[in-house]
Design an enzyme around this catalytic site. Structure first.
Site, PDB file in Angstrom:
ATOM      1  N   PRO A  21       0.847  -0.913   0.054  1.00  0.00           N
ATOM      2  CG  PRO A  21       0.170  -0.858   2.099  1.00  0.00           C
ATOM      3  CD  PRO A  21       0.889  -1.855   1.331  1.00  0.00           C
ATOM      4  CG  MET A  22       3.726   2.715  -1.277  1.00  0.00           C
ATOM      5  SD  MET A  22       5.070   2.882  -2.572  1.00  0.00           S
ATOM      6  CE  MET A  22       4.433   1.316  -3.498  1.00  0.00           C
ATOM      7  CB  ALA A  23      -0.615   7.382   0.859  1.00  0.00           C
ATOM      8  CD  GLN A  75      -2.661  -0.221   4.979  1.00  0.00           C
ATOM      9  OE1 GLN A  75      -2.513   1.012   4.577  1.00  0.00           O
ATOM     10  NE2 GLN A  75      -1.684  -1.155   5.437  1.00  0.00           N
ATOM     11  CB  CYS A 105       0.473   5.280   8.899  1.00  0.00           C
ATOM     12  SG  CYS A 105       0.677   6.866   8.027  1.00  0.00           S
ATOM     13  CE  LYS A 143       3.344  -2.225   4.812  1.00  0.00           C
ATOM     14  NZ  LYS A 143       3.642  -1.046   5.029  1.00  0.00           N
ATOM     15  CG  ASN A 204       7.636  -3.410   3.247  1.00  0.00           C
ATOM     16  OD1 ASN A 204       7.379  -2.589   4.040  1.00  0.00           O
ATOM     17  ND2 ASN A 204       7.806  -3.358   1.781  1.00  0.00           N
ATOM     18  N   GLY A 205      10.594  -3.906   3.135  1.00  0.00           N
ATOM     19  CA  GLY A 205      11.443  -2.866   3.442  1.00  0.00           C
ATOM     20  C   GLY A 205      12.711  -2.668   2.377  1.00  0.00           C
ATOM     21  NE  ARG A 229      10.817   3.641  -0.225  1.00  0.00           N
ATOM     22  CZ  ARG A 229      11.730   3.792   0.308  1.00  0.00           C
ATOM     23  NH1 ARG A 229      12.376   5.068   0.102  1.00  0.00           N
ATOM     24  NH2 ARG A 229      12.448   2.892   1.133  1.00  0.00           N
TER      25      ARG A 229
HETATM   26  C1  FMN Z   1       4.711   7.419  -0.622  1.00  0.00           C
HETATM   27  C2  FMN Z   1       4.553   6.305   0.452  1.00  0.00           C
HETATM   28  C3  FMN Z   1       3.260   5.992   0.557  1.00  0.00           C
HETATM   29  C4  FMN Z   1       3.048   5.101   1.825  1.00  0.00           C
HETATM   30  N1  FMN Z   1       1.572   4.566   2.047  1.00  0.00           N
HETATM   31  C5  FMN Z   1       1.390   3.602   2.902  1.00  0.00           C
HETATM   32  C6  FMN Z   1       0.125   3.247   3.249  1.00  0.00           C
HETATM   33  O1  FMN Z   1      -0.747   3.859   2.750  1.00  0.00           O
HETATM   34  N2  FMN Z   1       0.145   2.392   3.897  1.00  0.00           N
HETATM   35  C7  FMN Z   1       1.058   1.470   4.551  1.00  0.00           C
HETATM   36  O2  FMN Z   1       0.800   0.575   5.245  1.00  0.00           O
HETATM   37  N3  FMN Z   1       2.389   1.777   4.088  1.00  0.00           N
HETATM   38  C8  FMN Z   1       2.473   2.666   3.240  1.00  0.00           C
HETATM   39  N4  FMN Z   1       3.707   2.942   2.930  1.00  0.00           N
HETATM   40  C9  FMN Z   1       4.945   2.254   3.481  1.00  0.00           C
HETATM   41  C10 FMN Z   1       5.029   1.133   2.136  1.00  0.00           C
HETATM   42  O3  FMN Z   1       4.025   0.502   2.080  1.00  0.00           O
HETATM   43  C11 FMN Z   1       6.493   0.255   2.698  1.00  0.00           C
HETATM   44  O4  FMN Z   1       6.123  -0.256   3.830  1.00  0.00           O
HETATM   45  C12 FMN Z   1       7.695   1.376   2.892  1.00  0.00           C
HETATM   46  O5  FMN Z   1       7.598   2.038   1.501  1.00  0.00           O
HETATM   47  C13 FMN Z   1       8.982   0.232   2.883  1.00  0.00           C
HETATM   48  O6  FMN Z   1       9.232  -0.395   1.785  1.00  0.00           O
HETATM   49  P1  FMN Z   1      10.333   0.190   0.850  1.00  0.00           P
HETATM   50  O7  FMN Z   1      11.486   0.370   1.559  1.00  0.00           O
HETATM   51  O8  FMN Z   1      10.539  -1.072  -0.237  1.00  0.00           O
HETATM   52  O9  FMN Z   1       9.708   1.457  -0.015  1.00  0.00           O
HETATM   53  C14 FMN Z   1       4.101   4.134   2.201  1.00  0.00           C
HETATM   54  C15 FMN Z   1       5.316   4.432   1.605  1.00  0.00           C
HETATM   55  C16 FMN Z   1       5.408   5.396   0.702  1.00  0.00           C
HETATM   56  C17 FMN Z   1       7.113   5.553   0.291  1.00  0.00           C
END
Ligand code: FMN
Length: 312
Positions: A21-23, A75, A105, A143, A204-205, A229
């Site tokens: 999920p990514m807002a 979510q 979050c 999550k 994740n991460g 990302r």
């Molecule tokens: C722009 C943005 C928006 C995000 N929005 C959410 C969200 O709505 N819900 C959530 O659980 N995590 C959200 N995350 C976290 C991601 O789901 C993920 O856990 C986090 O980016 C780590 O993964 P990565 O290092 O591979 O990017 C967001 C991350 C980013 C960068």
């Protein structure tokens, strides 16, 4: 990485590589094009439980998923157990089988309300939220992060709590709240949590490459991974990981994404939504600065596509 089918509750997923999920990013247009690249499951961005109960067009837009419903989970965020359950039961979510609870979050506006990662400070409340949501009959997943501050590790106790509360899967973002999105994931915290439960654990991460995916799986023993990302920067990373043939070229992928966005949003909004993706898509390519500037100055998607055609 060797991917495998994954069972979540009574839902059988083709594989164990998920889109996070990514807002502001994982709206319908992006999920739709991304799912074609091979994900087992994609998540909507966080949606307010109270917002879902009171209704409104904005929420409809966030949860729409057309024919992708079987590969999409929604979510929700909030901390009032009853509202969270009511959100699970609301009309807008009636076709979703899987509902994920956001406990990660870090954003102050969300945290100050006791929602998102604030639930990591109160395991009893978090447990009530999980148990109440489970009563809705949906498949509930959770999550979390590994804690709030450097050195914290709540992943094991929260994973156990989630499992005992009836959740069917847990995703662990291996960072603490104060790290937001930077730094090495805490493999060890995920490893210990994974060993402590029998429901699937998704790690994740910081997964940007196939090597990162291998490291994550090898170091944590997780049942699957979630790309965030890295899944935008390389839309075909999931294809490589799941041995899915690329559905198209990168240029075709980006063009298709512009078309999906164009169909989904009003014209001015559509271009603004697309701009967010440009830096990810064109990173590292020659002449990108000029292309980016050109795209930023255009409000007409045909011109945007011409520029993309020229550069790729
Ligand atoms: C722009 C943005 C928006 C995000 N929005 C959410 C969200 O709505 N819900 C959530 O659980 N995590 C959200 N995350 C976290 C991601 O789901 C993920 O856990 C986090 O980016 C780590 O993964 P990565 O290092 O591979 O990017 C967001 C991350 C980013 C960068």
């Amino acid at each position: 990485m060797i991917t495998k089918p994954l069972q979540v509750g009574n839902v059988q997923l083709n594989n164990n590589v998920f889109l996070a999920p990514m807002a502001g990013y994982t709206d319908y247009p992006f999920r739709h094009v991304a799912l074609k690249c091979g994900y087992g499951l994609a998540f909507t961005e966080l949606v307010s439980a109270k917002g879902l109960i009171y209704g409104g067009r904005a929420n409809e837009e966030l949860v729409f998923c057309g024919h992708d419903i079987d590969k999409t989970a929604v979510q929700i965020f909030g901390s009032d157990p009853l509202s969270m359950r009511q959100a699970c039961e609301c009309e807008l979510l009636k076709d979703f089988k899987i509902v994920d609870i956001n406990m990660g979050c870090p954003v102050p506006k969300v945290f100050k309300n006791g929602d998102g990662s604030a639930l990591l400070t109160d395991i009893h409340k978090a447990e009530s939220v999980v148990k109440e949501c489970v009563k809705s009959g949906k498949i509930i997943t959770v999550k979390i992060r590994t804690g709030l501050k450097t050195g914290d590790d709540i992943a094991t106790e929260y994973s156990k709590m989630a499992e005992e509360g009836g959740a069917k899967l847990i995703t662990i973002h291996g960072r603490v709240r104060e790290s937001y999105y930077s730094g090495e994931p805490d493999y060890n915290a995920i490893y210990k949590a994974k060993k402590s439960v029998s429901i699937p654990v998704i790690a994740n991460g910081g997964i940007w490459t196939e090597q990162d995916a291998d490291n994550m799986i090898n170091n944590t023993g997780a049942d699957g991974i979630m790309l965030a990302r890295g899944g935008i920067a390389d839309p075909f990373l999931v294809s490589k990981l799941t041995n899915t043939p690329n559905p198209c070229s990168l240029k075709e992928f980006i063009i298709e994404h512009t078309k999906q966005i164009e169909q989904y949003y009003a014209p001015r909004r559509a271009v603004l939504e697309f701009r967010k993706f440009i830096s990810y898509y064109l990173k590292g390519l020659l002449g990108v600065k000029e292309a980016k500037l050109a795209i930023y100055s255009k409000e007409d998607f045909d011109r945007v596509r011409e520029i993309i055609n020229d550069i790729l």
